[in-house]
Motif scaffolding. Structure first.
Motif, PDB file in Angstrom:
ATOM      1  N   LYS A 149       1.027  -1.127   0.111  1.00  0.00           N
ATOM      2  CA  LYS A 149      -0.108  -0.066  -0.107  1.00  0.00           C
ATOM      3  C   LYS A 149       0.850   1.248   0.076  1.00  0.00           C
ATOM      4  O   LYS A 149       0.516   2.251  -0.750  1.00  0.00           O
ATOM      5  N   ALA A 150       1.759   1.182   0.693  1.00  0.00           N
ATOM      6  CA  ALA A 150       2.726   2.575   0.865  1.00  0.00           C
ATOM      7  C   ALA A 150       3.694   2.629  -0.285  1.00  0.00           C
ATOM      8  O   ALA A 150       3.981   3.421  -0.680  1.00  0.00           O
ATOM      9  N   ALA A 151       4.310   1.629  -0.637  1.00  0.00           N
ATOM     10  CA  ALA A 151       5.497   1.681  -1.733  1.00  0.00           C
ATOM     11  C   ALA A 151       5.195   1.897  -2.870  1.00  0.00           C
ATOM     12  O   ALA A 151       5.807   2.382  -3.715  1.00  0.00           O
ATOM     13  N   VAL A 152       3.804   1.360  -3.465  1.00  0.00           N
ATOM     14  CA  VAL A 152       3.351   1.588  -4.968  1.00  0.00           C
ATOM     15  C   VAL A 152       2.795   2.820  -5.236  1.00  0.00           C
ATOM     16  O   VAL A 152       2.258   2.795  -6.315  1.00  0.00           O
ATOM     17  N   ARG A 153       2.746   3.734  -4.109  1.00  0.00           N
ATOM     18  CA  ARG A 153       2.209   5.160  -4.444  1.00  0.00           C
ATOM     19  C   ARG A 153       3.035   5.839  -5.294  1.00  0.00           C
ATOM     20  O   ARG A 153       4.284   6.010  -5.396  1.00  0.00           O
ATOM     21  N   VAL A 154       2.430   6.825  -6.139  1.00  0.00           N
ATOM     22  CA  VAL A 154       3.428   7.706  -6.848  1.00  0.00           C
ATOM     23  C   VAL A 154       4.109   8.636  -6.186  1.00  0.00           C
ATOM     24  O   VAL A 154       5.151   8.948  -6.794  1.00  0.00           O
ATOM     25  N   GLU A 177     -21.009   2.189   6.467  1.00  0.00           N
ATOM     26  CA  GLU A 177     -21.016   3.542   5.588  1.00  0.00           C
ATOM     27  C   GLU A 177     -20.769   3.057   4.309  1.00  0.00           C
ATOM     28  O   GLU A 177     -20.849   2.116   3.466  1.00  0.00           O
ATOM     29  N   GLN A 178     -19.904   4.161   3.564  1.00  0.00           N
ATOM     30  CA  GLN A 178     -19.700   3.708   2.152  1.00  0.00           C
ATOM     31  C   GLN A 178     -18.523   2.947   1.968  1.00  0.00           C
ATOM     32  O   GLN A 178     -17.698   2.989   2.897  1.00  0.00           O
ATOM     33  N   ALA A 179     -18.648   2.126   0.924  1.00  0.00           N
ATOM     34  CA  ALA A 179     -17.463   1.321   0.598  1.00  0.00           C
ATOM     35  C   ALA A 179     -16.105   2.200   0.267  1.00  0.00           C
ATOM     36  O   ALA A 179     -16.174   3.238  -0.415  1.00  0.00           O
ATOM     37  N   ALA A 180     -15.012   1.875   0.948  1.00  0.00           N
ATOM     38  CA  ALA A 180     -13.901   2.661   0.719  1.00  0.00           C
ATOM     39  C   ALA A 180     -12.679   1.598   0.581  1.00  0.00           C
ATOM     40  O   ALA A 180     -12.594   0.614   1.214  1.00  0.00           O
ATOM     41  N   PHE A 181     -11.792   2.255  -0.169  1.00  0.00           N
ATOM     42  CA  PHE A 181     -10.713   1.279  -0.646  1.00  0.00           C
ATOM     43  C   PHE A 181      -9.476   2.206  -0.623  1.00  0.00           C
ATOM     44  O   PHE A 181      -9.451   3.528  -0.808  1.00  0.00           O
ATOM     45  N   VAL A 182      -8.311   1.510  -0.841  1.00  0.00           N
ATOM     46  CA  VAL A 182      -6.802   2.338  -1.252  1.00  0.00           C
ATOM     47  C   VAL A 182      -6.912   3.023  -2.548  1.00  0.00           C
ATOM     48  O   VAL A 182      -7.145   1.900  -3.592  1.00  0.00           O
ATOM     49  N   PRO A 183      -7.099   4.084  -2.878  1.00  0.00           N
ATOM     50  CA  PRO A 183      -7.442   4.712  -4.314  1.00  0.00           C
ATOM     51  C   PRO A 183      -6.319   4.136  -5.272  1.00  0.00           C
ATOM     52  O   PRO A 183      -6.803   4.322  -6.609  1.00  0.00           O
ATOM     53  N   HIS A 184      -5.172   4.199  -5.037  1.00  0.00           N
ATOM     54  CA  HIS A 184      -4.115   3.723  -6.162  1.00  0.00           C
ATOM     55  C   HIS A 184      -3.953   2.548  -6.415  1.00  0.00           C
ATOM     56  O   HIS A 184      -2.984   2.168  -7.070  1.00  0.00           O
ATOM     57  N   LEU A 185      -4.784   1.696  -5.991  1.00  0.00           N
ATOM     58  CA  LEU A 185      -4.729   0.191  -6.093  1.00  0.00           C
ATOM     59  C   LEU A 185      -5.707  -0.132  -6.881  1.00  0.00           C
ATOM     60  O   LEU A 185      -6.884   0.336  -6.727  1.00  0.00           O
ATOM     61  N   SER A 186      -5.729  -1.224  -7.667  1.00  0.00           N
ATOM     62  CA  SER A 186      -6.747  -1.840  -8.468  1.00  0.00           C
ATOM     63  C   SER A 186      -7.881  -2.503  -7.377  1.00  0.00           C
ATOM     64  O   SER A 186      -7.647  -2.722  -6.435  1.00  0.00           O
ATOM     65  N   GLY A 187      -9.026  -2.646  -8.156  1.00  0.00           N
ATOM     66  CA  GLY A 187      -9.964  -3.405  -7.344  1.00  0.00           C
ATOM     67  C   GLY A 187      -9.534  -4.712  -6.867  1.00  0.00           C
ATOM     68  O   GLY A 187      -9.673  -4.931  -5.747  1.00  0.00           O
ATOM     69  N   MET A 188      -9.051  -5.336  -7.971  1.00  0.00           N
ATOM     70  CA  MET A 188      -8.496  -6.675  -7.616  1.00  0.00           C
ATOM     71  C   MET A 188      -7.279  -6.812  -6.669  1.00  0.00           C
ATOM     72  O   MET A 188      -7.577  -7.531  -5.373  1.00  0.00           O
ATOM     73  N   ARG A 191      -8.777  -2.084 -12.999  1.00  0.00           N
ATOM     74  CA  ARG A 191      -8.339  -0.520 -12.820  1.00  0.00           C
ATOM     75  C   ARG A 191      -8.064   0.023 -11.195  1.00  0.00           C
ATOM     76  O   ARG A 191      -8.631  -0.651 -10.626  1.00  0.00           O
ATOM     77  N   LYS A 192      -7.435   0.980 -11.520  1.00  0.00           N
ATOM     78  CA  LYS A 192      -7.383   1.802  -9.901  1.00  0.00           C
ATOM     79  C   LYS A 192      -8.694   2.122  -9.607  1.00  0.00           C
ATOM     80  O   LYS A 192      -9.625   2.803 -10.292  1.00  0.00           O
ATOM     81  N   VAL A 193      -9.011   2.038  -8.262  1.00  0.00           N
ATOM     82  CA  VAL A 193     -10.354   2.377  -7.616  1.00  0.00           C
ATOM     83  C   VAL A 193     -10.173   3.844  -7.756  1.00  0.00           C
ATOM     84  O   VAL A 193     -11.720   3.965  -7.742  1.00  0.00           O
ATOM     85  N   ARG A 194      -9.750   4.725  -7.837  1.00  0.00           N
ATOM     86  CA  ARG A 194      -9.739   6.039  -7.880  1.00  0.00           C
ATOM     87  C   ARG A 194     -10.438   6.411  -9.343  1.00  0.00           C
ATOM     88  O   ARG A 194     -11.048   7.612  -9.260  1.00  0.00           O
ATOM     89  N   THR A 195     -10.520   5.295 -10.190  1.00  0.00           N
ATOM     90  CA  THR A 195     -11.213   5.922 -11.305  1.00  0.00           C
ATOM     91  C   THR A 195     -12.592   5.210 -11.210  1.00  0.00           C
ATOM     92  O   THR A 195     -13.441   5.540 -12.244  1.00  0.00           O
ATOM     93  N   TYR A 196     -13.015   4.604 -10.211  1.00  0.00           N
ATOM     94  CA  TYR A 196     -14.603   3.836 -10.047  1.00  0.00           C
ATOM     95  C   TYR A 196     -15.466   5.106  -9.756  1.00  0.00           C
ATOM     96  O   TYR A 196     -15.306   6.099  -9.085  1.00  0.00           O
ATOM     97  N   SER A 197     -16.738   4.947 -10.006  1.00  0.00           N
ATOM     98  CA  SER A 197     -17.777   5.607  -9.546  1.00  0.00           C
ATOM     99  C   SER A 197     -18.116   5.124  -8.347  1.00  0.00           C
ATOM    100  O   SER A 197     -17.683   4.085  -7.869  1.00  0.00           O
ATOM    101  N   GLN A 198     -19.130   5.850  -7.647  1.00  0.00           N
ATOM    102  CA  GLN A 198     -19.570   5.409  -6.297  1.00  0.00           C
ATOM    103  C   GLN A 198     -20.274   4.320  -6.424  1.00  0.00           C
ATOM    104  O   GLN A 198     -19.963   3.171  -5.425  1.00  0.00           O
ATOM    105  N   GLY A 199     -21.118   3.970  -7.171  1.00  0.00           N
ATOM    106  CA  GLY A 199     -21.759   2.618  -7.512  1.00  0.00           C
ATOM    107  C   GLY A 199     -20.845   1.478  -7.787  1.00  0.00           C
ATOM    108  O   GLY A 199     -20.951   0.354  -7.179  1.00  0.00           O
ATOM    109  N   MET A 200     -19.752   1.753  -8.418  1.00  0.00           N
ATOM    110  CA  MET A 200     -18.650   0.653  -8.732  1.00  0.00           C
ATOM    111  C   MET A 200     -18.087   0.350  -7.323  1.00  0.00           C
ATOM    112  O   MET A 200     -17.602  -0.791  -6.982  1.00  0.00           O
ATOM    113  N   LYS A 201     -17.694   1.323  -6.710  1.00  0.00           N
ATOM    114  CA  LYS A 201     -17.177   1.178  -5.301  1.00  0.00           C
ATOM    115  C   LYS A 201     -18.189   0.444  -4.407  1.00  0.00           C
ATOM    116  O   LYS A 201     -17.542  -0.575  -3.832  1.00  0.00           O
TER     117      LYS A 201
END
Lengths: 278, 328
Positions: A11-16, B85-96, B130-140
């Motif tokens: 999580k920490a390492a692959v950030r831009v 509450e709302q689904a939340a994820f690490v935004p810079h990682l893909s959904g998978m 795809r990275k989660v930051r590109t998802y709509s709220q519905g996709m999240k």
């Protein structure tokens, strides 16, 4: 614990942002070497980093020491503050922390994993700086023994450091610089448990260090300064500039460990009891 | 015979400084039930779910999962899938990668999770890479469902699960919850969508100002708060039979049927009287829907107590409501 460390590391390492930091840390020593080369043999003030820079022109093996001498005063402090202050608060800000904690995961172990990841990245940053500086230094100045002038007891002498001795002492200095961020790591991790805003935790952590450095420069504060986390940060440099092991190295290690114990315990106690609202 | 208690909330209170978010909350969710947590904003629904998942510590009382007290990181959470509450994820990682890291943080291998089933529910296709930051709220939200289902949970805790979803997706989620329930999973969900609760849940807890206003089956809640509409083959005879049923206060002929008002008793009593009297019963239903019952209950619950006020007396026992009973 290993699984937690691995997941937190990814999580920490692959950030831009982390990649940008690494790029900056590679660029900095290169620029410094270019600057030293361009500067030539003009005499400097002969103090600390300046002294090391002058010696570095004799041997590229000393460039890592010179670069670490200046980078550990501010740039590495900012980066270490960023990594430590962000450790818990970023997950909070994303809203992801509550999902991690809805797994059967001990909060203490999660916090230790996050702190360990921050520590690993801080050490990695210091090592990247040192290795890049070493490579750039060897290319620019080559690998040679160094004769260091020494002023003591009213007389002027000198001593010579072999290439092997320089390498060993630079390695020790690199490790000491990296370990010197232990207090900052503990303070930053504690700050990160207090807030859901990463910038707040990072700012507070770096702010504490800057205040410590300012107060450490006021001689009138006397022995109080010995307890500041920044007081002994340069204690490794006499290994190269004066050919001696300073007792301040041991004192510095003890101070860092004391901060680790106090702020580490505070972080664990607070995080275990904290209501996760984000 | 009552099934195993999966969720037990006993005298639970949670205060934030002077503000009481939950006061003496008690209810029980049993295996196989689909329990709806209803209440207006600020009723304490999310706080209750946070305590139940170990995110917050109760000020008083206790929450239990599968018979064990809930603490932070308790092992019972292994049997729970949750979306609070709302689904939340690490935004810079893909959904998978988010799913993988989340699962592995608990010490397991992703091959042990129901990844295929979860991804089928998410229905994200290639977007899962795809990275989660590109998802709509519905996709999240759908990825959040997938995450909650990875562990093949015995208990699914969902906080406003259909927020951000379009009508088609809402219907899919409703059907999913029904399927999970049929397969023995227990579901506890909070929702503002009363029609959703009415269609999805078997039981409802109505909360207001941090306390239980009513607790029972959906039909109990709806039926007990209003009149019952009945269609039979002989309305005149039915009127006479119904007036003899204990608890019936008034019977009026309305259109093709009759409207029966009861002070107590159940629709089952009315049906038994009519069938026992030899009539053919074609329709028996509550004349109001959950929304009306809900608003009626909230009106009856009164104004919120001032900050710092002593908590109100505990609600009547709610674990086993009698037929037709609603506990105001």
């Amino acid at each position: 614990m290993i699984a937690l460390f691995r997941t937190e590391f990814v999580k920490a390492a692959v950030r831009v942002r982390t990649l940008v930091v690494v790029a900056v840390l590679i660029a900095l020593p290169t620029l410094i070497v270019v600057a030293i080369k361009a500067r030539g043999d003009r005499p400097g003030r002969g103090q600390n980093g300046e002294g090391l820079f002058r010696l570095a022109q004799q041997s590229g093996l000393l460039v890592p020491a010179a670069v670490l001498g200046v980078a550990s005063g501010f740039l590495l402090v900012v980066i270490a503050g960023l990594l430590a202050g962000d450790s818990v608060a970023s997950d909070s800000a994303w809203g992801n922390l509550r999902y991690v904690l809805m797994r059967p995961v001990s909060r203490t172990r999660l916090l230790l994993a996050k702190a360990a990841v921050a520590a690993a990245l801080i050490w990695a940053c210091v090592i990247v700086v040192a290795l890049t500086a070493l490579v750039a230094g060897l290319i620019a100045f080559g690998s040679h023994p160094v004769t260091v002038p020494l002023v003591s007891g009213g007389g002027v002498g000198s001593f010579t450091l072999s290439t092997t001795t320089i390498l060993v002492r630079v390695a020790v200095g690199t490790a000491y610089v990296a370990f010197g961020f232990t207090a900052l790591l503990a303070i930053g991790t504690f700050m990160s448990t207090l807030t859901d805003t990463p910038t707040g935790a990072i700012g507070a952590t770096i702010g504490i260090y800057i205040v410590s450095e300012i107060l450490d420069g006021i001689d009138q504060l006397g022995e109080v300064r010995y307890g500041f986390p920044t007081h002994y940060l340069s204690a490794w440099q006499p290994l190269l500039t004066e050919n001696r092991w300073s007792g301040d190295i041991a004192a510095g290690i003890i101070v860092q460990l004391a901060y680790l114990v106090v702020f580490g315990a505070a972080a664990i106690i607070w995080f275990r009891r904290k209501d996760i609202r984000s | 015979m009552e099934t195993e208690a999966i969720v037990e909330i006993v005298g639970l209170s949670k205060r934030f400084g002077d503000v009481a978010a939950i006061q003496d909350l008690s209810f029980t969710v049993r295996r196989g039930q689909v329990y709806g947590l209803l209440g207006p904003n600020g009723a304490g629904k999310t706080t209750a779910l946070r305590v139940l998942t170990g995110l917050e510590r109760p000020s008083a009382g206790e929450a239990r999962l599968f018979g064990a007290p809930v603490t932070a990181g308790t092992d019972s959470l292994r049997r729970v899938g949750a979306m609070v509450e709302q689904a939340a994820f690490v935004p810079h990682l893909s959904g998978m990668r988010n799913l993988r890291l989340w699962w592995e943080a608990g010490g397991g291998h992703l091959r042990d999770a129901d990844l295929d089933g979860a991804l089928a529910v998410a229905g994200l296709g290639d977007a899962v890479d795809r990275k989660v930051r590109t998802y709509s709220q519905g996709m999240k939200q759908r990825l959040g469902f997938a995450r909650a289902l990875l562990a093949r949970p015995e208990l699914l805790i969902l906080d406003e699960p259909t927020n951000g979803l379009d009508p088609g997706e809402i219907r899919e989620i409703r059907e999913l919850i029904s399927r999970l329930s049929e397969h023995g999973s227990t579901v506890l969900l909070s929702s503002h969508h009363l029609s959703e609760v009415e269609q999805t849940c078997t039981h409802v807890v109505v909360m207001n100002h941090g306390t239980v206003v009513a607790d029972g089956t959906v039909s109990q809640l709806v039926g007990a708060s209003g009149a019952v509409f009945i269609e039979v083959d002989d309305r005149v005879r039915a009127e006479a039979l119904l007036l003899e049923v204990p608890g019936v206060t008034r019977v009026t002929i309305q259109g093709d049927g009759l409207v029966v008002e009861q002070s107590d008793g159940s629709r089952a009593d009315l049906a038994a009287a009519l069938v026992g009297g030899g009539l053919r019963l074609e329709t028996i239903m509550a004349t109001q829907r959950l929304e009306e019952a809900f608003l009626e209950l909230l009106d009856g619950a009164g104004a919120p107590p001032p900050p710092g006020a002593a908590p109100p007396p505990p609600p009547p026992p709610t674990a086993a409501p009698t037929a037709g009973e609603v506990t105001p």
